[in-house]
Each structure stands twice: as structure tokens, then as C-alpha cells.
Scaffold this active site. Structure first.
Site, PDB file in Angstrom:
ATOM      1  N   GLY A 121       0.904  -1.317  -0.108  1.00 42.90           N
ATOM      2  CA  GLY A 121      -0.141   0.046  -0.123  1.00 42.90           C
ATOM      3  C   GLY A 121       0.813   1.260  -0.084  1.00 42.90           C
ATOM      4  O   GLY A 121       2.113   1.210  -0.009  1.00 42.90           O
ATOM      5  N   CYS A 122       0.041   2.348  -0.151  1.00 43.42           N
ATOM      6  CA  CYS A 122       0.854   3.712  -0.143  1.00 43.42           C
ATOM      7  C   CYS A 122       1.634   4.163   1.102  1.00 43.42           C
ATOM      8  O   CYS A 122       1.227   3.871   2.345  1.00 43.42           O
ATOM      9  CB  CYS A 122      -0.418   4.772  -0.475  1.00 43.42           C
ATOM     10  SG  CYS A 122       0.525   6.492  -0.446  1.00 43.42           S
ATOM     11  N   GLY A 123       3.022   4.503   0.806  1.00 48.43           N
ATOM     12  CA  GLY A 123       3.757   4.847   2.094  1.00 48.43           C
ATOM     13  C   GLY A 123       4.498   3.467   2.393  1.00 48.43           C
ATOM     14  O   GLY A 123       5.301   3.681   3.418  1.00 48.43           O
ATOM     15  N   HIS A 193       2.583  11.399   1.449  1.00 47.08           N
ATOM     16  CA  HIS A 193       4.111  10.594   1.377  1.00 47.08           C
ATOM     17  C   HIS A 193       4.728  11.229   0.435  1.00 47.08           C
ATOM     18  O   HIS A 193       6.242  11.400   0.570  1.00 47.08           O
ATOM     19  CB  HIS A 193       3.798   9.182   1.197  1.00 47.08           C
ATOM     20  CG  HIS A 193       2.865   8.483   2.001  1.00 47.08           C
ATOM     21  ND1 HIS A 193       1.420   8.319   1.778  1.00 47.08           N
ATOM     22  CD2 HIS A 193       2.798   8.036   3.230  1.00 47.08           C
ATOM     23  CE1 HIS A 193       0.769   7.846   2.452  1.00 47.08           C
ATOM     24  NE2 HIS A 193       1.710   7.335   3.631  1.00 47.08           N
TER      25      HIS A 193
END
Length: 284
Positions: A121-123, A193
Site C-alpha cells: 500500500g501507499c507509504g 507521502h
């Protein structure tokens, strides 16, 4: 480290960071219409030695900063000099940031890639396990003391410097501030991010030490933001929104002074308050 442009003139240039669209407005019982400027986002791939490591939705600006900052905060490299070259390859589907690493680092990244179980996932890009997602952040130095009033003034100055936010109202900001200099660097992106990664890359590329300053964020404080700030070496991390519980515990473990819910009338300090000079505190 060098930056190279995509050599094929048939490829599309990177899109602008913002673009104007036409829209109709229904408000207060009235209808109007006209243009509005919106923040742009595109798919940006971060590739190392020909293999894609992660794809992020990002604002197509300061892409070399993004490439370097992401590589550092995600611990792909330890020093920006380990990136030998960066090529920004723009296509109709998005942008590929192709980086070539030094031989030793490239082999380590290739070995890591072979153990990846799937997308992340994101980050939290390119992690191998839950243990790596919860990795301990590196400890930050303890050198600085800041007047609380000066930090409040720094937060108040941030919005006036966000040019893309003033245009669109739809991007996050990340800035580095020093007491004697004010805002030293500022980066913006549709992803929080990404904004922090771009800031990290800008500081690294310009050889600006994070010592003696604070990182300011316009977003909420989740654990990966603290992890990235720790890799950057930030002693003080400030956000206008609230932190998560895990972010507070991670900041305490890293020795970061975590300041959040920063408003015009003040802020709240969750960890390591000894870096801030202020009057006696009253409990609430």
C-alpha cells in the site's frame, strides 16, 4: 548523480502540475460557470535498474527530488550518491522514474525484490513482511532547542508559501524550517507521502543537513510519515492534523519531538517536549 531526459521526441512531455478545467457551480441558490484550476495527478513508477519497485499517484513536479527522496526514506539507498543516474520517462500512461544504482546497491535491491510477496500500500512500498512494515526507525540526534513561539510562527507562514495549494486547494505540503532562516525548502504533492519524499530529495540533492530544524507537514501524522522523517534525521516533526497512536510511539522510540494539531493559537506536543522552550504548562 545525474538527471537525464527521455531521449525519444515521440514521447509525451510530463503534464503540468495543475491544469484549468471548465465547471458549473450550484451554490447559495445561484448557478454560475467558469474555469477552475485543479491539481494534476499521474501514475509515477519508481524503477531501479530496469525493474519497477513501486507505482504511486503523484503530482508531476520535482520528479528528481521524488526519486531521490523516495529511495532514501524507503531505504533503497543510504546515500544519494548511490544513485548513478535518473531518467524521467514520460509516456501516455504515466511517468517512469528510472534510476541506475551503483553495483553493490543494485545487487542488494535485486535480492530484496526476489523476496517480495506481492504489492503493497501507499507509504509502505516494497516491504517483505509485517516485521519490516513495523521496522524500528533510526534514532535522531538531540542537538536543538526551539522557542515554542517561533515554531508557531513557522507553521503560520507555511500556507502563504504553498503556491500550488493556493491555485488548487488540493495538495499537501512538506517544508523544512530553521529558526534563523525560516522555510528553507518546500515541496507539494497530491500525496502526503510524496510531498515528504520530495522534501527529503530536495534536501539531499542540495546537501542541506536536517540538523537544527523542523519538518512541517500539512497532513495527518501516520506511522510511515514518522519513519520517513526519522530516516531523514528530523529532530522535530510538526503537522496541522492529529497523529495516530502508533505514530506517537514510533516518534518516542526514534527520539523525535512530535508536534501536532498546530493551529494559529498553538499546538500540542506528544513526545520529547524538552526541545521546546516555553512557559510552565497547565494540564487540561
Amino acid at each position: 548523480m545525474s538527471a537525464a531526459a527521455w531521449p525519444d521526441p515521440a514521447e509525451a512531455p510530463p503534464p503540468p502540475a495543475a491544469r484549468q478545467v471548465f465547471r458549473r457551480v450550484f451554490r447559495s441558490g445561484e448557478t454560475t460557470e467558469g474555469p477552475r484550476v485543479l491539481a494534476e495527478e499521474v501514475a509515477v513508477a519508481l524503477s531501479y535498474d530496469g525493474s519497477t519497485h513501486a507505482v504511486m499517484m503523484a503530482t508531476p513536479a520535482e520528479l528528481e527530488d521524488f526519486a531521490v527522496g523516495f529511495s532514501l526514506t524507503e531505504r533503497i539507498v543510504e546515500e544519494p550518491e548511490e544513485i548513478e543516474s535518473i531518467a524521467v520517462l514520460a509516456t501516455t500512461d504515466g511517468i517512469d522514474l528510472q534510476m541506475r544504482l551503483r553495483t553493490g546497491r543494485a545487487e542488494a535491491v535485486a535480492a530484496r525484490r526476489r523476496h517480495l510477496a506481492g504489492p503493497t500500500g501507499c507509504g509502505l512500498c516494497g516491504i517483505e513482511s509485517l516485521a519490516e512494515a513495523m521496522r524500528s526507525p533510526p534514532p535522531v540526534p538531540r542537538r536543538m532547542r526551539i522557542d515554542a513561539s517561533a515554531l508557531g510562527e513557522a507553521v503560520a507562514s507555511l500556507s502563504g508559501l504553498q503556491a500550488l495549494y493556493r491555485q488548487t486547494g488540493a495538495v499537501h505540503g512538506a517544508a523544512f524550517w530553521r529558526p534563523a532562516e525560516g522555510i528553507v525548502r518546500l515541496r507539494e504533492d497530491v500525496g502526503r507521502h510524496n510531498a515528504l519524499d520530495k522534501l527529503a530529495g530536495a534536501l539531499a540533492r542540495d546537501a542541506i543537513s536536517p540538523a537544527g530544524g523542523a519538518v512541517l507537514l500539512t497532513s495527518r501524522l501516520s506511522v510511515e510519515m514518522v519513519q520517513k522523517a526519522a530516516v531523514l534525521g528530523a529532530e522535530v516533526l510538526v503537522a496541522i492534523s492529529a497523529p495516530t497512536g502508533l505514530a506517537v510511539r514510533t516518534a518516542e522510540a526514534a527520539g523525535i519531538t512530535l508536534v501536532a494539531i498546530a493551529r494559529a493559537d498553538g499546538f500540542e506536543v506528544f513526545t520529547r517536549p524538552e526541545r521546546l522552550r516555553a512557559g510552565p504548562a497547565a494540564r487540561s
